[in-house]
Design a protein around this motif. Sequence first.
Motif, PDB file in Angstrom:
ATOM      1  N   PHE A 112      13.851   5.314  -6.816  1.00  0.00           N
ATOM      2  CA  PHE A 112      14.758   4.432  -7.546  1.00  0.00           C
ATOM      3  C   PHE A 112      14.263   4.405  -8.993  1.00  0.00           C
ATOM      4  O   PHE A 112      13.142   3.977  -9.260  1.00  0.00           O
ATOM      5  CB  PHE A 112      14.741   3.033  -6.954  1.00  0.00           C
ATOM      6  N   CYS A 113      15.097   4.844  -9.930  1.00  0.00           N
ATOM      7  CA  CYS A 113      14.654   5.058 -11.307  1.00  0.00           C
ATOM      8  C   CYS A 113      15.378   4.148 -12.291  1.00  0.00           C
ATOM      9  O   CYS A 113      16.573   3.873 -12.134  1.00  0.00           O
ATOM     10  CB  CYS A 113      14.871   6.516 -11.717  1.00  0.00           C
ATOM     11  N   VAL A 114      14.630   3.691 -13.297  1.00  0.00           N
ATOM     12  CA  VAL A 114      15.202   2.933 -14.403  1.00  0.00           C
ATOM     13  C   VAL A 114      14.646   3.528 -15.695  1.00  0.00           C
ATOM     14  O   VAL A 114      13.432   3.614 -15.878  1.00  0.00           O
ATOM     15  CB  VAL A 114      14.858   1.435 -14.333  1.00  0.00           C
ATOM     16  N   ASP A 115      15.545   3.924 -16.585  1.00  0.00           N
ATOM     17  CA  ASP A 115      15.140   4.522 -17.858  1.00  0.00           C
ATOM     18  C   ASP A 115      15.129   3.460 -18.955  1.00  0.00           C
ATOM     19  O   ASP A 115      16.036   2.631 -19.039  1.00  0.00           O
ATOM     20  CB  ASP A 115      16.108   5.649 -18.228  1.00  0.00           C
ATOM     21  N   ASN A 116      14.068   3.487 -19.773  1.00  0.00           N
ATOM     22  CA  ASN A 116      13.955   2.621 -20.945  1.00  0.00           C
ATOM     23  C   ASN A 116      13.992   1.138 -20.571  1.00  0.00           C
ATOM     24  O   ASN A 116      14.678   0.335 -21.196  1.00  0.00           O
ATOM     25  CB  ASN A 116      15.067   2.934 -21.959  1.00  0.00           C
ATOM     26  N   ILE A 117      13.230   0.786 -19.547  1.00  0.00           N
ATOM     27  CA  ILE A 117      13.176  -0.611 -19.136  1.00  0.00           C
ATOM     28  C   ILE A 117      12.261  -1.380 -20.091  1.00  0.00           C
ATOM     29  O   ILE A 117      11.155  -0.917 -20.404  1.00  0.00           O
ATOM     30  CB  ILE A 117      12.677  -0.738 -17.674  1.00  0.00           C
ATOM     31  N   PRO A 118      12.662  -2.546 -20.584  1.00  0.00           N
ATOM     32  CA  PRO A 118      11.769  -3.350 -21.430  1.00  0.00           C
ATOM     33  C   PRO A 118      10.517  -3.744 -20.661  1.00  0.00           C
ATOM     34  O   PRO A 118      10.594  -4.083 -19.468  1.00  0.00           O
ATOM     35  CB  PRO A 118      12.624  -4.580 -21.776  1.00  0.00           C
ATOM     36  N   SER A 119       9.381  -3.705 -21.314  1.00  0.00           N
ATOM     37  CA  SER A 119       8.107  -3.963 -20.639  1.00  0.00           C
ATOM     38  C   SER A 119       8.076  -5.309 -19.937  1.00  0.00           C
ATOM     39  O   SER A 119       7.488  -5.459 -18.863  1.00  0.00           O
ATOM     40  CB  SER A 119       6.964  -3.879 -21.643  1.00  0.00           C
ATOM     41  N   GLN A 120       8.727  -6.318 -20.548  1.00  0.00           N
ATOM     42  CA  GLN A 120       8.699  -7.656 -19.967  1.00  0.00           C
ATOM     43  C   GLN A 120       9.459  -7.732 -18.640  1.00  0.00           C
ATOM     44  O   GLN A 120       9.236  -8.649 -17.850  1.00  0.00           O
ATOM     45  CB  GLN A 120       9.278  -8.660 -20.957  1.00  0.00           C
ATOM     46  N   LYS A 126      12.244  -1.805   1.313  1.00  0.00           N
ATOM     47  CA  LYS A 126      13.491  -1.106   0.982  1.00  0.00           C
ATOM     48  C   LYS A 126      13.391  -0.415  -0.378  1.00  0.00           C
ATOM     49  O   LYS A 126      14.041   0.604  -0.610  1.00  0.00           O
ATOM     50  CB  LYS A 126      14.662  -2.079   1.011  1.00  0.00           C
ATOM     51  N   LEU A 127      12.610  -0.999  -1.285  1.00  0.00           N
ATOM     52  CA  LEU A 127      12.328  -0.364  -2.577  1.00  0.00           C
ATOM     53  C   LEU A 127      10.857   0.058  -2.565  1.00  0.00           C
ATOM     54  O   LEU A 127       9.982  -0.681  -2.999  1.00  0.00           O
ATOM     55  CB  LEU A 127      12.599  -1.332  -3.742  1.00  0.00           C
ATOM     56  N   SER A 128      10.602   1.226  -2.021  1.00  0.00           N
ATOM     57  CA  SER A 128       9.213   1.665  -1.851  1.00  0.00           C
ATOM     58  C   SER A 128       8.836   2.845  -2.738  1.00  0.00           C
ATOM     59  O   SER A 128       7.676   3.221  -2.816  1.00  0.00           O
ATOM     60  CB  SER A 128       8.960   2.049  -0.386  1.00  0.00           C
ATOM     61  N   LYS A 129       9.846   3.430  -3.413  1.00  0.00           N
ATOM     62  CA  LYS A 129       9.586   4.558  -4.316  1.00  0.00           C
ATOM     63  C   LYS A 129      10.297   4.280  -5.636  1.00  0.00           C
ATOM     64  O   LYS A 129      11.519   4.394  -5.727  1.00  0.00           O
ATOM     65  CB  LYS A 129      10.076   5.863  -3.688  1.00  0.00           C
ATOM     66  N   ASP A 152       0.810  -1.210   0.000  1.00  0.00           N
ATOM     67  CA  ASP A 152       0.000   0.000   0.000  1.00  0.00           C
ATOM     68  C   ASP A 152       0.848   1.266   0.000  1.00  0.00           C
ATOM     69  O   ASP A 152       0.460   2.282  -0.556  1.00  0.00           O
ATOM     70  CB  ASP A 152      -0.931   0.007   1.222  1.00  0.00           C
ATOM     71  N   LYS A 153       2.034   1.200   0.677  1.00  0.00           N
ATOM     72  CA  LYS A 153       2.858   2.394   0.813  1.00  0.00           C
ATOM     73  C   LYS A 153       3.856   2.556  -0.336  1.00  0.00           C
ATOM     74  O   LYS A 153       4.591   3.530  -0.385  1.00  0.00           O
ATOM     75  CB  LYS A 153       3.613   2.334   2.151  1.00  0.00           C
ATOM     76  N   THR A 154       3.900   1.585  -1.250  1.00  0.00           N
ATOM     77  CA  THR A 154       4.854   1.649  -2.355  1.00  0.00           C
ATOM     78  C   THR A 154       4.351   2.585  -3.449  1.00  0.00           C
ATOM     79  O   THR A 154       3.177   2.534  -3.826  1.00  0.00           O
ATOM     80  CB  THR A 154       5.084   0.246  -2.954  1.00  0.00           C
ATOM     81  N   ARG A 155       5.243   3.440  -3.939  1.00  0.00           N
ATOM     82  CA  ARG A 155       4.915   4.298  -5.086  1.00  0.00           C
ATOM     83  C   ARG A 155       5.571   3.695  -6.305  1.00  0.00           C
ATOM     84  O   ARG A 155       6.783   3.592  -6.395  1.00  0.00           O
ATOM     85  CB  ARG A 155       5.438   5.717  -4.876  1.00  0.00           C
ATOM     86  N   PHE A 156       4.782   3.274  -7.258  1.00  0.00           N
ATOM     87  CA  PHE A 156       5.279   2.628  -8.468  1.00  0.00           C
ATOM     88  C   PHE A 156       4.824   3.477  -9.648  1.00  0.00           C
ATOM     89  O   PHE A 156       3.694   3.365 -10.115  1.00  0.00           O
ATOM     90  CB  PHE A 156       4.721   1.206  -8.571  1.00  0.00           C
ATOM     91  N   ILE A 157       5.722   4.358 -10.118  1.00  0.00           N
ATOM     92  CA  ILE A 157       5.373   5.326 -11.154  1.00  0.00           C
ATOM     93  C   ILE A 157       5.883   4.849 -12.516  1.00  0.00           C
ATOM     94  O   ILE A 157       7.046   4.473 -12.651  1.00  0.00           O
ATOM     95  CB  ILE A 157       5.996   6.716 -10.867  1.00  0.00           C
ATOM     96  N   ILE A 158       5.009   4.856 -13.500  1.00  0.00           N
ATOM     97  CA  ILE A 158       5.395   4.599 -14.888  1.00  0.00           C
ATOM     98  C   ILE A 158       5.455   5.945 -15.607  1.00  0.00           C
ATOM     99  O   ILE A 158       4.448   6.647 -15.709  1.00  0.00           O
ATOM    100  CB  ILE A 158       4.395   3.687 -15.606  1.00  0.00           C
TER     101      ILE A 158
END
Length: 295
Positions: free
Chosen positions: A30-38, A53-56, A2-8
């Motif tokens: 924590f950001c990843v650019d151009n990640i393959p959809s799979q 630990k990975l909540s944003k 519930d507290k995780t922010r998962f932004i596309i």
Amino acid sequence: MDKTRFIIITGLSGAGKSIAVKCFEDSGFFCVDNIPSQLILKFAEICLKSKGKLSKIALVVDVRGGIFFEELYKSLDYLKELGINREILFLEASDEMLMHRFSGTRRKHPLNISNSILKNIHAEREQLNELRSQANLIIDTSDLTPKQLSNEIIRNFVKGKKQKIRITLISFGYKYGIPTDVDIVFDVRFLPNPFYIDKLKNLPGTNEEIEKYVTEFPVTRHFMEVYFDLLNYLIPYYLKEGKTYISIAFGCTGGRHRSVTLINNLANYLKGKKYKLFVKHRDMNKDEIKIQSDL
């Protein structure tokens, strides 16, 4: 989760995704650019196992993914099954501005299906239509500086993250074009126009005399009663469907009088209903600026 922010982060090439991901990174995501959809699903599973630990997280997904991009919709559906509350930020800009940006950087368009940048832009728009319709927030960056775009992102995803739903109210003039980044548009050009009253025509819609003139007519009062109640009915359903941001625009001819009055009245109506409101009078002073420039 519930507290995780998962932004596309997604949208049109040249619309500012690199600026957006840097802003999220600076805000502790924590950001990843151009990640393959799979790989989104694998990444989501890692987040689930991280025990907070990975909540944003902010991931950039766009047409650069090529054949993998088509898998995005399946991945988004699976995120829901995992109980991950994903949010989609969609960035766009006008054709003219995108062409200007590509010309300035001399970069090729990532689709590269034509020698024409404009044809590539149109093809990309069509390819992203479905994803755009699922977005929680759409930002048109045509007239935004990098700093302004960063401020918009911070306002909507960082500072306002505890707010259930954010509502931006926009007044505009049809002669300057309909805003491209709005969810609901109302045409109020049928209402009596103060422009044709000599003592009122040069006053802005925020003036008390304009407010009194526009709202004294029964048709205006009836419109506000019906449509304000309609919006009050609709907004909770947008929230139920996962929308965290709604933009509502009222337009009149020049955006100086009637639309301004209606937007201010709507803002007053929605105050106290636990929404975070932002009011923008896009074109209220444009006619005034034009007059001054002609002198």
